[in-house]
Design an enzyme around this catalytic site. Sequence first.
Site, PDB file in Angstrom:
ATOM      1  N   HIS A 111      -5.557  -5.144   2.383  1.00 13.10           N
ATOM      2  CA  HIS A 111      -4.325  -4.578   2.940  1.00 13.10           C
ATOM      3  C   HIS A 111      -3.977  -3.247   2.263  1.00 13.10           C
ATOM      4  CE1 HIS A 111      -0.049  -5.087   4.507  1.00 13.10           C
ATOM      5  NE2 HIS A 111       0.073  -4.134   3.606  1.00 13.10           N
ATOM      6  N   GLU A 112      -4.022  -3.243   0.934  1.00 20.29           N
ATOM      7  CA  GLU A 112      -3.627  -2.029   0.202  1.00 20.29           C
ATOM      8  C   GLU A 112      -4.653  -0.908   0.397  1.00 20.29           C
ATOM      9  OE1 GLU A 112      -0.667  -1.935  -0.617  1.00 20.29           O
ATOM     10  OE2 GLU A 112      -0.342  -4.092  -0.540  1.00 20.29           O
ATOM     11  N   GLY A 131       1.862  -5.958  -3.504  1.00 19.33           N
ATOM     12  CA  GLY A 131       0.979  -4.808  -3.545  1.00 19.33           C
ATOM     13  C   GLY A 131       1.711  -3.586  -3.039  1.00 19.33           C
ATOM     14  N   CYS A 167       4.325  -6.334   5.288  1.00 19.55           N
ATOM     15  CA  CYS A 167       4.161  -5.089   4.543  1.00 19.55           C
ATOM     16  C   CYS A 167       5.541  -4.542   4.205  1.00 19.55           C
ATOM     17  CB  CYS A 167       3.400  -4.098   5.416  1.00 19.55           C
ATOM     18  SG  CYS A 167       3.174  -2.485   4.665  1.00 19.55           S
ATOM     19  N   LEU A 168       5.687  -4.021   2.998  1.00 13.25           N
ATOM     20  CA  LEU A 168       6.982  -3.463   2.591  1.00 13.25           C
ATOM     21  C   LEU A 168       7.372  -2.272   3.466  1.00 13.25           C
ATOM     22  CD1 LEU A 168       6.591  -3.584  -1.306  1.00 13.25           C
ATOM     23  CD2 LEU A 168       7.917  -5.147   0.134  1.00 13.25           C
ATOM     24  N   GLN A 184       2.673   4.758   0.496  1.00 10.60           N
ATOM     25  CA  GLN A 184       3.941   4.078   0.797  1.00 10.60           C
ATOM     26  C   GLN A 184       5.112   4.679   0.030  1.00 10.60           C
ATOM     27  OE1 GLN A 184       2.167  -0.096   0.212  1.00 10.60           O
ATOM     28  NE2 GLN A 184       3.755  -0.430   1.739  1.00 10.60           N
ATOM     29  N   HIS A 191      -4.215   1.015   3.549  1.00  8.82           N
ATOM     30  CA  HIS A 191      -3.150   2.033   3.496  1.00  8.82           C
ATOM     31  C   HIS A 191      -3.705   3.411   3.139  1.00  8.82           C
ATOM     32  CE1 HIS A 191       0.730   0.121   4.108  1.00  8.82           C
ATOM     33  NE2 HIS A 191       0.439  -0.876   3.293  1.00  8.82           N
TER      34      HIS A 191
END
Length: 151
Positions: A131-132, A46, A89-90, A51, A135
């Site tokens: 999660h996304e 995701g 998380c990236l 991000q 953000h």
Amino acid sequence: MAKLNIRKLGDDALRKVCRPVDEITPRILTLLDDMVETMRAANGCGLAAPQVGVLRRIVVVEVEEGVVYELINPKIIAYSGEQEAEEGCLSVPGQWGTTRRPMNVTVRALNRRGETIEVTGHDLLARAFCHELDHLDGKLFIDCAIRMNED
Ligand code: ZN
């Protein structure tokens, strides 16, 4: 398509509340394509627009290979159950934490054609949606982790 630079913990963009998209322009469509490419290149499941430094309410999710959700102005409209699992998380490389999330989550959003869609995710997909979407409000999993896990 272009691979975008993923912002890391400490970058202001990750802590902002993002603005809704009011018109799906060619620029937004290119952003969606680039976000999918960037997510795949980073082996993520995701990615949210902040991000990559774009403060708009847009996320892409691909938990199952080839099944991509592109969600514009997404909102959780229903959830049920509970799960506890590890996530990362990236934008927070090398850190993992256990979070508590709903087991089932229904999201209403616009797709790239501007149509209102509703998608229900279970288990990992529900977790990814939560999660996304977090953000988009400047929240990271490390804020809600019930514990951080060592490698
Ligand atoms: Zn993340």
